[in-house]
Write an enzyme that holds these catalytic residues in place. Sequence first.
Site, mmCIF file in Angstrom:
data_model
loop_
_atom_site.group_PDB
_atom_site.id
_atom_site.type_symbol
_atom_site.label_atom_id
_atom_site.label_comp_id
_atom_site.label_asym_id
_atom_site.label_seq_id
_atom_site.Cartn_x
_atom_site.Cartn_y
_atom_site.Cartn_z
ATOM 1 N N SER A 1 0.831 -1.200 0.000
ATOM 2 C CA SER A 1 0.000 0.000 0.000
ATOM 3 C C SER A 1 0.872 1.259 0.000
ATOM 4 C CB SER A 1 -0.948 -0.044 1.196
ATOM 5 O OG SER A 1 -1.963 0.942 1.093
ATOM 6 N N ASP B 1 -9.689 -4.924 -4.741
ATOM 7 C CA ASP B 1 -9.102 -4.007 -3.758
ATOM 8 C C ASP B 1 -9.941 -2.726 -3.696
ATOM 9 O OD1 ASP B 1 -7.546 -2.159 -2.325
ATOM 10 O OD2 ASP B 1 -5.670 -3.049 -3.037
ATOM 11 N N HIS C 1 -7.762 -5.605 -0.018
ATOM 12 C CA HIS C 1 -6.567 -4.762 0.060
ATOM 13 C C HIS C 1 -5.412 -5.389 0.836
ATOM 14 C CE1 HIS C 1 -4.205 -1.128 -0.014
ATOM 15 N NE2 HIS C 1 -4.198 -1.022 1.304
#
Length: 383
Positions: free
Chosen positions: A232, A319, A358
């Site tokens: 991320s 995601d 995610h």
Amino acid sequence: MRKRNNSEDSGTLLEGNPALKQRPGGAAGPAAAKSQGPGGERSMGKPFSRLGAGGKMKRMILWLLVVYVSIPFIVKLCPSIQAKLVFLNFVRMPFFLDLKRPLDQGLNHTHNFYLEPEAGQKIGVWHTVPAQMWKEAQGKQGDWYDSTFSSTHTVILYLHGNAGTRGGDHRVQLYKVLSSLGFHVVTFDYRGWGDSDGSPSEGGMTADALFVYDWLKRRLDVKTPVYIWGHSLGTGVATNLVRRLSDRGSPPHAVILESPFTNIREEAKSHPFSKVYRYLPGFDWFFLDAITANDIRFASDENVMHISCPVLILHAEDDPVVPFHLGTKLYEAASQSQKLRGHKVQMVPFPSALGYKHKFIYRSPELPNILRDFFGPASRQVH
């Protein structure tokens, strides 16, 4: 002549004429009673009638509209608010985790310690040894953990994303998977996160990552591979770091980007929190320029043009935080990079049906095979 008593006469008149008697509420006679109507005594204390359901709804809509319009101006006037929303370092989960005790998270072969990238500023670090060493690791202290770097096991430097700490559950689960595959895993909290000192910034996060990387390299054999894994927001830190290492002629053996984005402006515009403002005139000026004003870029799409090591991108199609199309766009940019010619550049998508979203790619039973297939050629190419 006798003096007239007005008070007595008044009382006699009132008593003698019932129509003139004072009525409750201070009004006399039928006309007053009629004007009061039913519940007149209560209505006298509240001259305005209460809002009905429609009035309450209008008032609520008005307040929401005021808040909606105010937020962009507040963010523009106070750009630091936007920086806090990017880093979310104040969100600490799990809430009561003692980072000095990784054992509480099921990591009984992990050592907690602290490093000082700058004088008087410490950052918290975890070192998890390969699972094959867990029995020997019981009861051992820092010196023993340091000595394990002399083994032939590959090292992964893990750079986490925003919010939480190095002890976040999905992060811990990934450490366990990587450890079971025979990797050392070294991770840390950037300045301003967890129990690390300081305040967050893109430059500070990158400097911390570079410091830990150099600290590792000094303890490893020159032939021991080091891979950098970012997740991320950590993918932005990872590409910043690898670009610096490539510029000085000492790139890592490979970089793994899990749920990456192209740059922070495109990610902010695609983030679910921005949906309510995305089509507002001046969205870029209000919100995105506020991010830039804080010197936050995380320009991975630019960085991949300057890095020179194998790149693996992992991204789930479902995601909701970093949209899949941003990972694809970054992969396309890396595929066209002149610096990456001759290096392996691979993207592995995970279908929506798997539900990895995610941060749950570590659950994939195919992940060990994906890593073995990628790391094997990557290592052979470097050596």
